[in-house]
Design a protein around this motif. Structure first.
Motif, PDB file in Angstrom:
ATOM      1  N   TYR A 392     -31.397  23.024 -69.910  1.00  0.00           N
ATOM      2  CA  TYR A 392     -30.439  24.054 -70.321  1.00  0.00           C
ATOM      3  C   TYR A 392     -29.331  24.199 -69.265  1.00  0.00           C
ATOM      4  O   TYR A 392     -28.146  24.286 -69.591  1.00  0.00           O
ATOM      5  CB  TYR A 392     -31.132  25.395 -70.551  1.00  0.00           C
ATOM      6  N   LYS A 393     -29.723  24.214 -67.978  1.00  0.00           N
ATOM      7  CA  LYS A 393     -28.719  24.312 -66.912  1.00  0.00           C
ATOM      8  C   LYS A 393     -27.818  23.075 -66.906  1.00  0.00           C
ATOM      9  O   LYS A 393     -26.620  23.177 -66.619  1.00  0.00           O
ATOM     10  CB  LYS A 393     -29.406  24.470 -65.555  1.00  0.00           C
ATOM     11  N   ALA A 394     -28.403  21.920 -67.223  1.00  0.00           N
ATOM     12  CA  ALA A 394     -27.603  20.687 -67.271  1.00  0.00           C
ATOM     13  C   ALA A 394     -26.576  20.758 -68.405  1.00  0.00           C
ATOM     14  O   ALA A 394     -25.423  20.349 -68.241  1.00  0.00           O
ATOM     15  CB  ALA A 394     -28.514  19.479 -67.460  1.00  0.00           C
ATOM     16  N   LEU A 395     -26.984  21.298 -69.551  1.00  0.00           N
ATOM     17  CA  LEU A 395     -26.042  21.457 -70.664  1.00  0.00           C
ATOM     18  C   LEU A 395     -24.960  22.478 -70.313  1.00  0.00           C
ATOM     19  O   LEU A 395     -23.784  22.291 -70.653  1.00  0.00           O
ATOM     20  CB  LEU A 395     -26.787  21.903 -71.927  1.00  0.00           C
ATOM     21  N   ASN A 396     -25.350  23.532 -69.624  1.00  0.00           N
ATOM     22  CA  ASN A 396     -24.391  24.551 -69.206  1.00  0.00           C
ATOM     23  C   ASN A 396     -23.327  23.954 -68.277  1.00  0.00           C
ATOM     24  O   ASN A 396     -22.149  24.317 -68.331  1.00  0.00           O
ATOM     25  CB  ASN A 396     -25.116  25.701 -68.518  1.00  0.00           C
ATOM     26  N   TYR A 397     -23.738  23.004 -67.427  1.00  0.00           N
ATOM     27  CA  TYR A 397     -22.833  22.307 -66.515  1.00  0.00           C
ATOM     28  C   TYR A 397     -21.777  21.515 -67.298  1.00  0.00           C
ATOM     29  O   TYR A 397     -20.650  21.321 -66.840  1.00  0.00           O
ATOM     30  CB  TYR A 397     -23.642  21.372 -65.618  1.00  0.00           C
ATOM     31  N   CYS A 398     -22.163  21.090 -68.522  1.00  0.00           N
ATOM     32  CA  CYS A 398     -21.262  20.261 -69.348  1.00  0.00           C
ATOM     33  C   CYS A 398     -20.617  21.065 -70.477  1.00  0.00           C
ATOM     34  O   CYS A 398     -20.092  20.481 -71.435  1.00  0.00           O
ATOM     35  CB  CYS A 398     -22.058  19.103 -69.962  1.00  0.00           C
ATOM     36  N   ALA A 432     -27.357  15.455 -62.806  1.00  0.00           N
ATOM     37  CA  ALA A 432     -28.686  15.004 -62.381  1.00  0.00           C
ATOM     38  C   ALA A 432     -28.638  14.365 -60.998  1.00  0.00           C
ATOM     39  O   ALA A 432     -29.527  14.592 -60.163  1.00  0.00           O
ATOM     40  CB  ALA A 432     -29.252  14.023 -63.402  1.00  0.00           C
ATOM     41  N   ASP A 433     -27.593  13.571 -60.732  1.00  0.00           N
ATOM     42  CA  ASP A 433     -27.466  12.936 -59.418  1.00  0.00           C
ATOM     43  C   ASP A 433     -27.274  13.966 -58.308  1.00  0.00           C
ATOM     44  O   ASP A 433     -27.748  13.780 -57.186  1.00  0.00           O
ATOM     45  CB  ASP A 433     -26.283  11.956 -59.415  1.00  0.00           C
ATOM     46  N   ARG A 434     -26.594  15.064 -58.632  1.00  0.00           N
ATOM     47  CA  ARG A 434     -26.328  16.095 -57.627  1.00  0.00           C
ATOM     48  C   ARG A 434     -27.554  16.948 -57.331  1.00  0.00           C
ATOM     49  O   ARG A 434     -27.782  17.352 -56.193  1.00  0.00           O
ATOM     50  CB  ARG A 434     -25.196  17.007 -58.109  1.00  0.00           C
ATOM     51  N   PHE A 435     -28.350  17.236 -58.341  1.00  0.00           N
ATOM     52  CA  PHE A 435     -29.383  18.252 -58.182  1.00  0.00           C
ATOM     53  C   PHE A 435     -30.820  17.734 -58.252  1.00  0.00           C
ATOM     54  O   PHE A 435     -31.760  18.486 -57.978  1.00  0.00           O
ATOM     55  CB  PHE A 435     -29.202  19.347 -59.241  1.00  0.00           C
TER      56      PHE A 435
END
Length: 820
Positions: A392-398, A432-435
C-alpha cells in the motif's frame, strides 16, 4: 527445492514451556508451540466454546441498530442489505437476510458487480434501491469510507446502518448507526470479519437462534483471511461443527457438487474448495447467484445454482491457468524475476482473476507482484506482497501515476492509464530499491518448535491437530527436525513428488516433498539433514500415520559443530595468559605415548567413575567411535558442547565449564588451544586428568589446519560461483555445487569481504553475496583472519612441543578400578 527460505526459530521461554507441560498436561512439542506463539489465555485457546463469545451489546452501535431495525420492521418498511461480491460479503448478506426473515421483516439485498460498479456503495445503486421503495439500508462488509454516498442516501430519505470491519478512515460517514469493531473503544476484539460483525448484529436481533448460521460465519471468516484467534477462533471452531451437519440447502448442494460430501470438513475445505466456488460468480459476473444459493429454501434451485457456480469456478480456473502461463512466460522472457517488484500487464487479462494469479507469482518468485488487465486505454491491477514490503505504501509512492488505488500491507488494487504503465513499473521498483534490501524479500519459515529428543509421532500429530482451526494468526505449526539420517528416497506419483524415510534414534520419519523430484533434490541416502515442515496425519488405505510435509530441507556438513568449535579455538579465541604451574591441582595420570588408548578409554568407561573424554581431531574421534562400537559398548554420549552424562565424549571443545560433574578427564589427543589443556588440569585434586596423546597425533592435528586453510583455488571457485548469479547461501550447511567445508567457506567470505571483493549481508540462516568492482589487484594473504590463522598454527606447534616435555609437571600415578 530451489526456493530460498530464511529459518527463524521463534523465541521460546523454557521456564514457561515447563509450566505449560505441568499445568495443562501437554507434550513438550505442543508446549513449545504455545510458548513460541505467546498464546495468552491458554485454557480458552485449547477449549474454545460458545460460552466464551462476547455479548453483542458490547459492540458499539449494536443496541441502536437493533432499535432502528425493529422500528422499520414494525412499520413494514422495506429493508435492503447492501453487501460485497467476495465470500465475506456474500455470507454477511445471506446471514443478515435470513436473520431478518426470522423476525418477519420485509427484506431485500443488493450486491454490486465487480467490473461495472466496483467495491462498496455507489450512488446509482442507492438511487435504484430508493426507487424500489427501500427505507433502511444496512451495509455489510463495506461502507466505512462511503462519505458522499451516505450523505446522498440521507438526502434521499434513507436511513443507513453501516456494519463494516475495515480500517477506520480519518472521517467516517454520517450514517444513523455505524458498527465497526475498529472504532475506538468499540469492542474488546477488533479482528472480526465482515460476517462476524453481521453475526453480532444478528445475535442482538434473534439471540441464540443466530448460532444456526455459524456455518456461514465460519465460511466468511476463513475466506476473508482474518486472524483465527480470540472470538474468531470460537466462531470457526463451532462453525465447522455446524458446517459438517449443515441444514443450509445451498451449502449442502455446493459441498455435494464439489465432491467433498461425507468428509470431515475443516478450514482447508473452506479456503480451497467451498469459498472459491462462491467467489467465482463475483469474479467473473455477479455474486447475486451465490447469495441466492445460501438463502434458498428450494432444493432444486440450490442444486441448479451449485452446478452453475461449479461451472463458473472451472471457467475461472482455466482462465487463471492461462494468465499464469502467460505471466510466467513474460517474466522469463523479459528477465523480470530479479526485479524487486514484478509488474506485468496484458490485454484481455480478467480483473476478477489476476489477484489470484498475482498470489501464485509472488509465491513462485518470492517477491511482490502486480498484474494489470488492460481494457482499451485503461488497466485494472491487483497485487500481492511478501512480509517486509508494504505494498500500500509502495502504491502511495506512485500515486501521481495512478487513477486510483487502495489496499493494505499485503495486498492492493489500482486503476492506471495505459500510457503510465512503464513509468509505474520503474517507479515502484525505485521505491523498493530505496526502502527494501533484497535479502529482506527472502520469505521466512517461522519455526514454532525444535524436535530434538521428543518423538514426533502419530500421538503428537493428533495433539497438534487439537490446535486447529489453522489460519492467519494461528498457522499450521512449523517444526524443525534436527539431525535426521536419510535411509531411503522414493519418487511417487509418477515423479511429481518425493517420499523420504529418515531415521533419528529409534524413530523413523516419513518426509513428503511435493512438486519435486529426486533428480533435482541434492540429497543422497546416508546424508544427515535438518528439515522444516508440518507434522500431519495421513489416512492411506484406512491406516493412520504421521507424515512430515517438508517446506525446506538442508544437508548438514558432517561434524559441522566440530569445525565450528575448531575455528573458534584457532581464530576467534580470546587472549590467554599461561597459568602458573603451581595452580595445576589435578592428579595427572601420564599415559602419553600409549599404543592402545581406545582400550584405555573403554576401561575408564566401564569404571564406576564419571568420565569425560576430550577429543580434538575428526580422525581420532571416528577411530574411537568405531572401536567402541566394535567392542559392542554403547553406554556413552557424544557432544560438541559441555553437558553432564555418565560417559561423555566431548568433541573439539572450544572451552570447558567447571566440570564438577566429572571425576576422570581424558585428554585423548592434542588440544588446538592450550587454554583447554590448562583448564582441564586446574579443576582441583579430586579430579584425575589422563594424558593419552602421542606424537603420531600431531600429524592429524596439522592435517586439520590444511583442511580449513583456504587455497587460492577456493577463492577463485567462490568468486566465479557468485559471478554466475548464485547469491544466497545457508549458514552451517554444505553447498553441493561448491563442496567446501562450511568453516573454510566462512573464512573465505570473511577474507573476501575484508579485502573488498564482495559484499556480505546476513539474515537468520541466510547469507547473501554480491561482487564489488575492485580496480587494483588484491593480496588475499594480507587479510587479518588469515594472519590470525597462521599465528594460531605457530602457537599450536609451540604448545605441542611443550605438551611433550618429559617432566612439565610431577606426575602422580593412580590405580583405576573397573566395574564388575
Amino acid at each position: 527445492m530451489d526456493k530460498i527460505y530464511r529459518w527463524v526459530v521463534r523465541e521460546r521461554d523454557l521456564k514457561k514451556i515447563e509450566e505449560l507441560k505441568v499445568k495443562y498436561h501437554l507434550d513438550g512439542i505442543v508446549a513449545q508451540i504455545l510458548s513460541s506463539r505467546g498464546v495468552k489465555g491458554v485454557e480458552e485457546f485449547l477449549m474454545p466454546s460458545l460460552d466464551r463469545l462476547i455479548s453483542p451489546f458490547k459492540l458499539k452501535g449494536v443496541k441502536e441498530a437493533k432499535e432502528l431495525i425493529e422500528k422499520h420492521i414494525k412499520e413494514g418498511s422495506l429493508i435492503t442489505i447492501y453487501g460485497d461480491y467476495d465470500v465475506d460479503g456474500i455470507t454477511s448478506t445471506s446471514l443478515l437476510y435470513l436473520a431478518l426473515k426470522k423476525l418477519g421483516a420485509k427484506v431485500d439485498y443488493y450486491i454490486p458487480e465487480r467490473l461495472s460498479e466496483g467495491y462498496g456503495i455507489n450512488e446509482e445503486a442507492l438511487e435504484k434501491i430508493a426507487y424500489e421503495g427501500t427505507k433502511l439500508v444496512i451495509t455489510v462488509d463495506c461502507g466505512i469510507t462511503a462519505l458522499k454516498e451516505v450523505e446522498k442516501a440521507k438526502k434521499m430519505g434513507l436511513d443507513v446502518i453501516i456494519t463494516d470491519h475495515h480500517s477506520i478512515p480519518e472521517e467516517i460517514p454520517k450514517a444513523d448507526v455505524v458498527i465497526n469493531p475498529h472504532l475506538p473503544g468499540a469492542y474488546p476484539f477488533s479482528e472480526l470479519a465482515g460476517v462476524g460483525v453481521a453475526f453480532k448484529l444478528a445475535q442482538a436481533l434473534i439471540g441464540e437462534q443466530a448460532f444456526e448460521f455459524l456455518d456461514l460465519v465460519a465460511l466468511g471468516t476463513v475466506a476473508d483471511v482474518v486472524p483465527l484467534i480470540g472470538e474468531n477462533r470460537v466462531i470457526v471452531k463451532e462453525g465447522l461443527k455446524r458446517l459438517n451437519n449443515t441444514g443450509n440447502l445451498g451449502l449442502k448442494a455446493l459441498i455435494e457438487i464439489a465432491g467433498v460430501s461425507g468428509r470431515e470438513l475443516d478450514e482447508y475445505h473452506i479456503g480451497f474448495i467451498i469459498a472459491p466456488r462462491l467467489n467465482a460468480a463475483g469474479r467473473l459476473k455477479s455474486a447475486e447467484a451465490a447469495v441466492r444459493l445460501l438463502i434458498t429454501s428450494d432444493e432444486k434451485e440450490a442444486q441448479d445454482i451449485a452446478k452453475y457456480l461449479n461451472e463458473e469456478n472451472l471457467r475461472r480456473q482455466n482462465m487463471e491457468n492461462t494468465i499464469l502461463k502467460e505471466a510466467i512466460e513474460k517474466i522469463e522472457k523479459e528477465g523480470l524475476k530479479d526485479d524487486k517488484v514484478i509488474v506485468l500487464w496484458q490485454e484481455g487479462w480478467h480483473p476478477g482473476v489476476i489477484g489470484i494469479v498475482s498470489s501464485k507469482i509472488t509465491e513462485m518468485y518470492g517477491r511482490p507482484s502486480i498484474l494489470i488487465g488492460l481494457i482499451g486505454e485503461e488497466g485494472k491491477g491487483s497485487g500481492r506482497s511478501v512480509e517486509g514490503f508494504n505494498i500500500y505504501k509502495a502504491l502511495n509512492y506512485c500515486k501521481d501515476l495512478l487513477v486510483k488505488y487502495g489496499g493494505h500491507e499485503m495486498a492492493g488494487g489500482l486503476t492506471i492509464q495505459k500510457e503510465n504503465l512503464k513509468l509505474f513499473k520503474d517507479k515502484i521498483n525505485e521505491y523498493a530499491d530505496r526502502f527494501v534490501k533484497e535479502i529482506d524479500l527472502v520469505p521466512a519459515l517461522k519455526i514454532d518448535a525444535v524436535v530434538k529428543k521428543d518423538k514426533a509421532d502419530l500421538g503428537i500429530a493428533k495433539k497438534i491437530q487439537q490446535l486447529k482451526p489453522f489460519g492467519v494468526g494461528n498457522p499450521k505449526p512449523l517444526l524443525l527436525f534436527e539431525g535426521l539420517t536419510i535411509d531411503k528416497i522414493f519418487d511417487i506419483k509418477d515423479g511429481k513428488h518425493i517420499k523420504i524415510l529418515a531415521k533419528k534414534d529409534e524413530m523413523v520419519y516419513e518426509l513428503l516433498i511435493f512438486n519435486s523430484s529426486s533428480d533435482g533434490l541434492k540429497i543422497s541416502e546416508g546424508d544427515v539433514v535438518d528439515a522444516v515442515g508440518t507434522l500431519e496425519i495421513s489416512h492411506w488405505n484406512g491406516i493412520e500415520s504421521a507424515i512430515v510435509n517438508v517446506k525446506d530441507i538442508r544437508v548438514r556438513f558432517p561434524l559441522f559443530a566440530y569445525y565450528r568449535n575448531l575455528s573458534k579455538s584457532l581464530i576467534y579465541k580470546k587472549a590467554f595468559k599461561l597459568r602458573d604451574e603451581a595452580r595445576l591441582k589435578a592428579n595427572i595420570v601420564d599415559r602419553r605415548g600409549i599404543q592402545d588408548k581406545e582400550k584405555y578409554v573403554l576401561h575408564l568407561f566401564k569404571s564406576p567413575r564419571k568420565t569425560l573424554i576430550l577429543v580434538n581431531t575428526e580422525a581420532e574421534f571416528r577411530a574411537l567411535i568405531r572401536y567402541l562400537k566394535k567392542e559392542k559398548f554403547y553406554d556413552f554420549s557424544v557432544s560438541a558442547g559441555y553437558c553432564e552424562e555418565e560417559n561423555l565424549i566431548l568433541f573439539s571443545p572450544f572451552s570447558l565449564e567447571k566440570c564438577d560433574f566429572y571425576e576422570d578427564i581424558v585428554i585423548y589427543d592434542i588440544p588446538f588451544d592450550r587454554k583447554v589443556f590448562y583448564d582441564a588440569l586446574s579443576f582441583g585434586d579430586r579430579k584425575r586428568v589422563h594424558l593419552v596423546f602421542n606424537k603420531k597425533d600431531l600429524h592429524k592435528n596439522l592435517k586439520v589446519f590444511d583442511e580449513i586453510l583456504p587455497s587460492r583455488d577456493d577463492f577463485i571457485k567462490i568468486y566465479k560461483f557468485i559471478d554466475e548469479g548464485n547469491k544466497f547461501f545457508f549458514k552451517g550447511y554444505l553447498n553441493p555445487e561448491l563442496n567446501l567445508n562450511p568453516v573454510k567457506f566462512a573464512i573465505c567470505l570473511e577474507v573476501m569481504k575484508e579485502t573488498g571483493l564482495i559484499n556480505v549481508e546476513e539474515r537468520d540462516n541466510i547469507v547473501m553475496l554480491s561482487k564489488n568492482f575492485v580496480p587494483e589487484k588484491v593480496n588475499l594473504k594480507e587479510a587479518e583472519i588469515l594472519q590470525k590463522f597462521i599465528e594460531a598454527k605457530k602457537e599450536f606447534l609451540d604448545f605441542a612441543k611443550f605438551a611433550f616435555k618429559p617432566n612439565f609437571r610431577e606426575v602422580k600415578t593412580v590405580e583405576i578400578s573397573s566395574k564388575k
